[in-house]
Enzyme design. Sequence first.
Site, PDB file in Angstrom:
ATOM      1  CG  ASP A 352      -1.748   1.208   1.380  1.00 31.01           C
ATOM      2  OD1 ASP A 352      -2.580   1.441   0.490  1.00 31.01           O
ATOM      3  OD2 ASP A 352      -1.578   1.939   2.381  1.00 31.01           O
ATOM      4  CD  GLU A 388      -2.054   2.202  -3.543  1.00 33.94           C
ATOM      5  OE1 GLU A 388      -3.211   2.549  -3.838  1.00 33.94           O
ATOM      6  OE2 GLU A 388      -1.661   2.111  -2.367  1.00 33.94           O
TER       7      GLU A 388
END
Length: 712
Positions: A352, A388
């Site tokens: 993330d 990401e």
Amino acid sequence: MGKFDLARLKEGLPHPLGATWDGEGTNFALFSANATKVEVCLFDPKTGEETDRIELPEYTDQVFHGYLPGVGPATFYGYRVHGPYEPEAGHRFNPNKLLLDPYARAHAGKLTWTPAVFGYQLESGDDTTFDERDSAPFVPKCVVVDPGFDWRGEPGRQFVPWDHTILYEMHVKGFTQLHPKVPKRLRGTYAGLGNKDVVAYVKSLGVTSVELLPIHSFVDDSYLLDKKLRNYWGYNTIGFFAPDPRYASDVPNSLREFKEMVARYHDAGLEVILDVVYNHTAEGNERGPTLSFKGIDNASYYRLVPDQKRHYINDTGTGNTVNLSHPRVIQMVTDSLRYWAQEMHIDGFRFDLGTILAREPNGFDEQSGFLKAVGQDPVLDSVKLIAEPWDCGPGGYQVGGFPPGWAEWNDKFRDTVRDFWRGEADAKALAPRLCASGETFNRDGRRAWACVNFVTAHDGLTLNDTVTYNDKHNDANGEDGKDGSSDNRSWNCGAEGPTKDAEIEALRGRQVLNFLSTLLLSQGTPMLVAGDEFRRTQNGNNNAYCQDNAISWVDWSLAEKNAVTLAFTRTLISLRHKYLILRRTRFFTGEFNEELGVRDLTWINAAGGEMQAEEWDDGHMKCFGMLMDGRAQVTGIRKRGQNATLLLVINGYHDMVEFTLPEAPDGEGWILLADTNLADQVEHEHFAIGATYQVTGRSFLVFLLKATRAGR
């Protein structure tokens, strides 16, 4: 207090960090560069009462440590850390606050939001004040674990090559909470996710790798609980080594239950990948609670504003940023990754806000300490690493910027594909997305699989909602519809929300299939979101992070209602597995190979000829073909391939287009494998070279070249 005999206390070792049981006792080791004393506190698991408070006797290389004979698995514990409380200098030590061990393998209990869990006097609003209330009754406890586990079936565990990989993003609870074949007591748990019927369904789709939304122990935000909501997605980590107990049907054995679930997926030949959040923690900014890192060594674990160390750098938008420039913090993160890979048998990680992990004080750095540490690690070199590649910090958008060995989410694919099918992008924009965005990823020997394509993700509209709503409908979040992105690039096909208009519903159904076809048949690594294969809906909510209810849970009745969509998805995935040309590791070039006499890729116009420059520049040109020659070179060895030749025909125009099926070397005709306008068609129809096919408006087709006998 005083159940533990202090006369038995031993010095222990400064490694490994955390609480390590050796069969006779437990070694406790905690890093802190700035603390003056550390006490380990033991608790009665039934009453929650603190039974012992023992000062760790040794301090070696900035690690406090001690060995407690007779203390073993199922022991509840926490730390009290002493040191200066000097927020202006970045120090927030407060021994009145019980702290979670950063290396704890298991957590038990829930956080109760009360002023006592804050290091300062919350009522004053001044974080420079000091609070003397004991937080122990209100915070989760760490649990000493027995790491032993018989990995049954693991001899058959196999690594899925990147070019075979199809990711399936899912939520542990949401996937099974409404599943009719999972016993009610197991729904929403690790055991439920490992249920044989659940695993069999995932296997039947043809996907290869489940990607779980965060399962590291996390916290529900107080402002959400006040609104009777929850942090459903889990992007609020407080423990990087502990599976969250909320998903355990048997909390005291949550670790074992998680391992059993992983083993069941491995038995089925499926990988398990974790979505991990190492960029921030649940402790927030200077006004947040003191739960772990903040009270252990705030100045080491977090990035602080250099000339105002009372405040935190907030590149995450969540209040704090983990300091990946500190060697001990890098160690913690890499130790965590290795732990999940080795002890929990996890096959890969999706990071993330991955840009933050590669950010040094001077900004994003492809040669950051973290990326170097991961890149040279022999354990982490053997698992899948997916970034990401963006955050809200300076220079935060880094798609294509990660080093070789990494794969990256490609939001350019999502945005362009959505725009094309709603009529806002042309063929010229879509073409590179069909080819793994080589202009972005084709460098330094990176392969096409490094481009992770997705049309939807947990964050945003579901696939069904992308064709059903023009606008977000987030009223249930309690933020007056202000939360969530307004840039959805969605199109409701003529009516906002559910409709009984058969024509609109038919178009929506075909659009869903168009999206699925584009995703699953493009070059690169596809990621499908659980439930999109049978049109799961969130009723237009594009930010369901706080919806632990039917808005987010998978409604399995839709699998029967939309059985045609589900079957077509399985067909698309089977085509991807069957035809290597759909999952090349090499990027297409479109250039003619003089030595082999082959062009790997040719773009075809509706007349059956090769696309010309003026056609690419015609923004109104929405129907074209992508001819992929199976004779193209497959590896670095200069020889012709022996794969099937396929033709994708894509019509983003609103009306029917007559498309002439082109000539192709060694081919005598074309076989229709799939047409999104004929989703329930079973028989494969044959067509002659030069035949005209009436391509329905807004549809996607796949043809297989029928080879001549000479070409066989």
